[in-house]
Design a protein around this motif. Structure first.
Motif: not given
Length: 273
Positions: A227-240
Motif C-alpha cells: 500500500n506504500l506504492l503509488s502511481f505518482d511517486q515511490i517513497a523508497w525510504g518509508p517503503l524500505a
C-alpha cells in the motif's frame, strides 16, 4: 572426517558467495530506510547516509493503518501456526506409526501444490458463507500452507525416534495417546520447534491471500508494504523501512532459535546413523 585448512577456506568462500546477494540486498534495504529521498535518488548511488532519516520509520508506522495490519498479522499467523501444530503433530505421529505412506504422499502433494490453486474455490466458498472481509478466511487458508509443513517435517522426525521407549510404555499399560503425549512429544520437541518457525515464516510472509480475501481493515502486514506504492511517486525510504519491519519478526525468531533449528534439522541424521 576432519577438514584440511584449504577445504575450510574453500567451504567458507563458497558459503560467502552463496549468501552474498541476500546480504547485499538486506544491507541496501537498510541503507534506503535510513536515507532521505534526495540521497535515495542520487546518481551515483549513496550507500552510507549523510543524515539519518529515522522519520522514514515513523512515516511507515503512521501510514495507512500499519498498526492494524500488524495486529492482523499477529492474529492470523498465531492462529494458523497454533492450529497447524495441534492438528499436524498428532497427524504426523499417526501416519508414521501406522505406516500410512499414501497419506504421506497426499500431504506431500498438498505441500507442493501452489497456494493459488486453492484460492479461487475457497474465495467462492467464503463469499457464499459471508466471511469475506474478516480474519477467518485468512486463518483458514493459511492452514493450507502451515499444516502440510508441520506434518511433513514431523513425519521425517518421528520416523527416526526410537521405538523402544514407546514399546516399554505400552507394555506398562499406557494408552497410545499417553505414549504420544508423555513419550513421543517430549522427544520430538526440536522437530516441533523447526515446524513452528517454518510455519510462522510461511504464514507471516504470505501476500496474495491478504490482498484477495481481506477487507480494508483486515489486511495483513505484507499488504501494508504494498500500500506504500503509488502511481505518482515511490517513497523508497518509508517503503524500505516498512519492508524491514515486516522482515524483522521472523528474522529475530530464527536468530534466537537457531540452536533449536539446527538440532531439529540434524536430529534425524544423528539418530538414523
Amino acid at each position: 572426517m576432519k577438514r584440511s585448512p584449504l577445504q575450510k577456506l574453500l567451504l567458507g568462500l563458497a558459503i560467502a558467495v552463496a549468501v552474498s546477494p541476500a546480504i547485499l540486498f538486506f544491507l541496501w534495504t537498510i541503507s534506503l530506510s535510513l536515507k532521505f529521498e534526495i540521497e535515495n535518488a542520487a546518481s551515483p548511488p549513496v550507500f552510507i547516509p549523510t543524515q539519518w532519516a529515522w522519520s522514514n520509520y515513523h512515516e511507515a508506522i503512521g501510514s495507512k493503518n500499519f498498526i492494524i495490519y500488524l495486529r492482523n498479522s499477529l492474529i492470523v499467523t498465531g492462529a494458523a501456526t497454533l492450529v497447524a501444530l495441534v492438528v499436524g503433530v498428532p497427524a504426523a505421529y499417526g501416519i508414521t506409526r501406522m505406516r500410512a505412506t499414501k497419506a504421506a504422499v497426499i500431504v506431500l502433494i498438498a505441500r507442493m501444490t501452489p497456494g493459488l490453486s486453492f484460492l479461487i474455490p475457497l474465495f467462492l466458498l467464503f463469499q457464499w458463507l459471508g466471511l469475506l472481509g474478516t480474519l477467518w478466511p485468512q486463518i483458514i487458508i493459511h492452514l493450507v500452507l502451515t499444516v502440510p509443513i508441520v506434518i511433513w517435517i514431523m513425519i521425517g522426525y518421528f520416523e527416526t525416534t526410537p521405538l523402544e521407549l514407546e514399546d516399554a510404555a505400552l507394555i506398562d499399560g499406557a494408552s497410545r495417546w499417553q505414549v504420544f503425549y508423555y513419550v513421543a512429544l517430549p522427544i520430538a520437541r526440536p522437530g516441533i520447534t523447526v515446524a513452528f518457525i517454518l510455519s510462522v515464516i510461511f504464514s507471516w510472509n504470505n501476500f496474495v491471500f491478504g490482498v484477495v480475501l481481506a477487507g480494508r481493515e483486515t489486511r495483513t502486514l505484507p499488504v501494508a508494504v504494498y500500500n506504500l506504492l503509488s502511481f505518482d511517486q515511490i517513497a523508497w525510504g518509508p517503503l524500505a523501512a516498512a519492508a524491514l519491519m515486516v522482515t524483522l519478526p521472523p528474522l529475530l525468531l530464527t536468530v534466537f532459535a537457531q540452536r533449536q533449528i539446527i538440532a531439529g534439522l540434524t536430529a534425524g541424521a544423528v539418530k538414523g546413523g
